[in-house]
Design an enzyme around this catalytic site. Structure first.
Site, PDB file in Angstrom:
ATOM      1  CE  LYS A 250      -3.973   4.938   0.983  1.00  0.00           C
ATOM      2  NZ  LYS A 250      -3.313   4.142   2.028  1.00  0.00           N
TER       3      LYS A 250
ATOM      4  CG  ASP B  28      -1.882   1.151   1.252  1.00  0.00           C
ATOM      5  OD1 ASP B  28      -1.876   1.934   0.278  1.00  0.00           O
ATOM      6  OD2 ASP B  28      -2.641   1.259   2.233  1.00  0.00           O
TER       7      ASP B  28
ATOM      8  CG  ASP C 130       5.824  10.814  -8.812  1.00  0.00           C
ATOM      9  OD1 ASP C 130       5.978  11.654  -9.738  1.00  0.00           O
ATOM     10  OD2 ASP C 130       6.444  10.855  -7.737  1.00  0.00           O
TER      11      ASP C 130
ATOM     12  N   GLY D 270     -16.475   1.313  10.638  1.00  0.00           N
ATOM     13  CA  GLY D 270     -17.245   0.522   9.671  1.00  0.00           C
ATOM     14  C   GLY D 270     -17.506  -0.900  10.144  1.00  0.00           C
TER      15      GLY D 270
HETATM   16  O1  3DU Z   1      -8.149   1.742  10.368  1.00  0.00           O
HETATM   17  P1  3DU Z   1      -7.326   0.488  10.395  1.00  0.00           P
HETATM   18  O2  3DU Z   1      -6.327   0.445  11.516  1.00  0.00           O
HETATM   19  O3  3DU Z   1      -8.189  -0.751  10.334  1.00  0.00           O
HETATM   20  O4  3DU Z   1      -6.399   0.451   9.074  1.00  0.00           O
HETATM   21  C1  3DU Z   1      -6.887   0.691   7.793  1.00  0.00           C
HETATM   22  C2  3DU Z   1      -5.761   0.558   6.798  1.00  0.00           C
HETATM   23  O5  3DU Z   1      -6.226   0.838   5.490  1.00  0.00           O
HETATM   24  C3  3DU Z   1      -4.585   1.484   7.024  1.00  0.00           C
HETATM   25  O6  3DU Z   1      -3.411   0.801   6.577  1.00  0.00           O
HETATM   26  C4  3DU Z   1      -4.864   2.659   6.127  1.00  0.00           C
HETATM   27  O7  3DU Z   1      -3.678   3.310   5.727  1.00  0.00           O
HETATM   28  C5  3DU Z   1      -5.528   1.975   4.944  1.00  0.00           C
HETATM   29  N1  3DU Z   1      -6.469   2.798   4.195  1.00  0.00           N
HETATM   30  C6  3DU Z   1      -7.535   3.379   4.785  1.00  0.00           C
HETATM   31  O8  3DU Z   1      -7.711   3.250   6.008  1.00  0.00           O
HETATM   32  C7  3DU Z   1      -8.431   4.138   4.020  1.00  0.00           C
HETATM   33  C8  3DU Z   1      -8.273   4.254   2.698  1.00  0.00           C
HETATM   34  O9  3DU Z   1      -9.157   4.918   1.995  1.00  0.00           O
HETATM   35  C9  3DU Z   1      -7.194   3.630   2.113  1.00  0.00           C
HETATM   36  C10 3DU Z   1      -6.320   2.898   2.892  1.00  0.00           C
END
Ligand code: 3DU
Length: 215
Positions: A62, A60, A65, A177
């Site tokens: 993201k 991940d 560039d 969520g």
């Molecule tokens: O909130 P959590 O700890 O369950 O992590 C969610 C993960 O997904 C985290 O790595 C974050 O960087 C990634 N993420 C989002 O939370 C939201 C997005 O739109 C895209 C990635």
């Protein structure tokens, strides 16, 4: 990525020891492990190969560039052993095409962010999320990232991309969520980080999410 449990672990710890301990504990419940900047900046890209022995790794980063830089990033990610990369789409079709081309060369996957799951995710992404989703489909991406905090948006995005693309969905648990709700709305996988890796028993936490989803 093979669909077994519909659960992707977001492994946002920053040290190798914890990362491997948690990944080992939950590996039977997760279909993939998502690794991002926190862990790779903490431990280096070599952690991807170690984790890939337990489950396919989604990098991940993201990626956002110009096409040439995107190409170089994706090549490094796939050479490191990642099974998939997450890119942004707002940089435009040529940048996304560059990532998809490298992924095809390596036989790997690309997921494109549509609308982010945090409150600020509606500020700039909301008006362009459907356009980005359509672009991801047109460009031949594997799937998109859509917010578990807004199942109705997952439904909207599913209508745009149809059933050929996958939806992976972060925002379950710590961001509010519900895994079951977003799977019912059309997501293929939920991405869960803190609710698992901060738990006293990551395996129990992961198992509970799987049971809730009944995927
Ligand atoms: O909130 P959590 O700890 O369950 O992590 C969610 C993960 O997904 C985290 O790595 C974050 O960087 C990634 N993420 C989002 O939370 C939201 C997005 O739109 C895209 C990635």
């Amino acid at each position: 990525m093979e669909k077994k449990n519909c659960l992707i672990l977001a492994l946002d710890v920053t040290d190798r020891e914890n990362a491997l301990r948690i990944a080992n504990e939950v590996s039977e419940y997760v279909d993939s492990i998502k690794v991002g900047y926190p862990l790779v900046l903490g431990e280096g890209l070599g952690i991807v190969k170690e984790l890939a022995e337990l489950a396919p790794v989604i990098a991940d980063f993201k990626v956002a560039d110009i096409p040439n830089t995107d190409r170089l990033i994706c090549e490094q990610v796939f050479k490191a052993g990642a099974d998939a990369v997450i890119t942004h789409g707002f940089t435009g079709r040529d940048s996304l095409d560059s990532c998809v081309k490298v992924a095809e060369e390596y036989g790997r996957d690309v997921y494109v962010v549509t609308e982010m799951s945090h409150p600020g995710g509606v500020e700039f992404f909301r008006p362009v999320a459907e356009t980005i989703a359509q672009m991801a489909a047109d460009a031949g991406a594997t799937g998109v990232v859509a917010p578990a905090t807004r199942p109705e948006r997952v439904r909207d995005i599913r209508k745009i991309i149809g059933n050929d693309l996958h939806i992976i969905s972060p925002g379950v648990g710590a961001q509010g969520g519900s895994a079951a709700d977003v799977i019912n709305a059309g997501a293929d996988w939920v991405i869960v980080g803190r609710s698992i890796y901060n738990s006293d028993s990551p395996a129990d936490a992961a198992m509970k999410i799987c049971n809730d989803m009944k995927c």
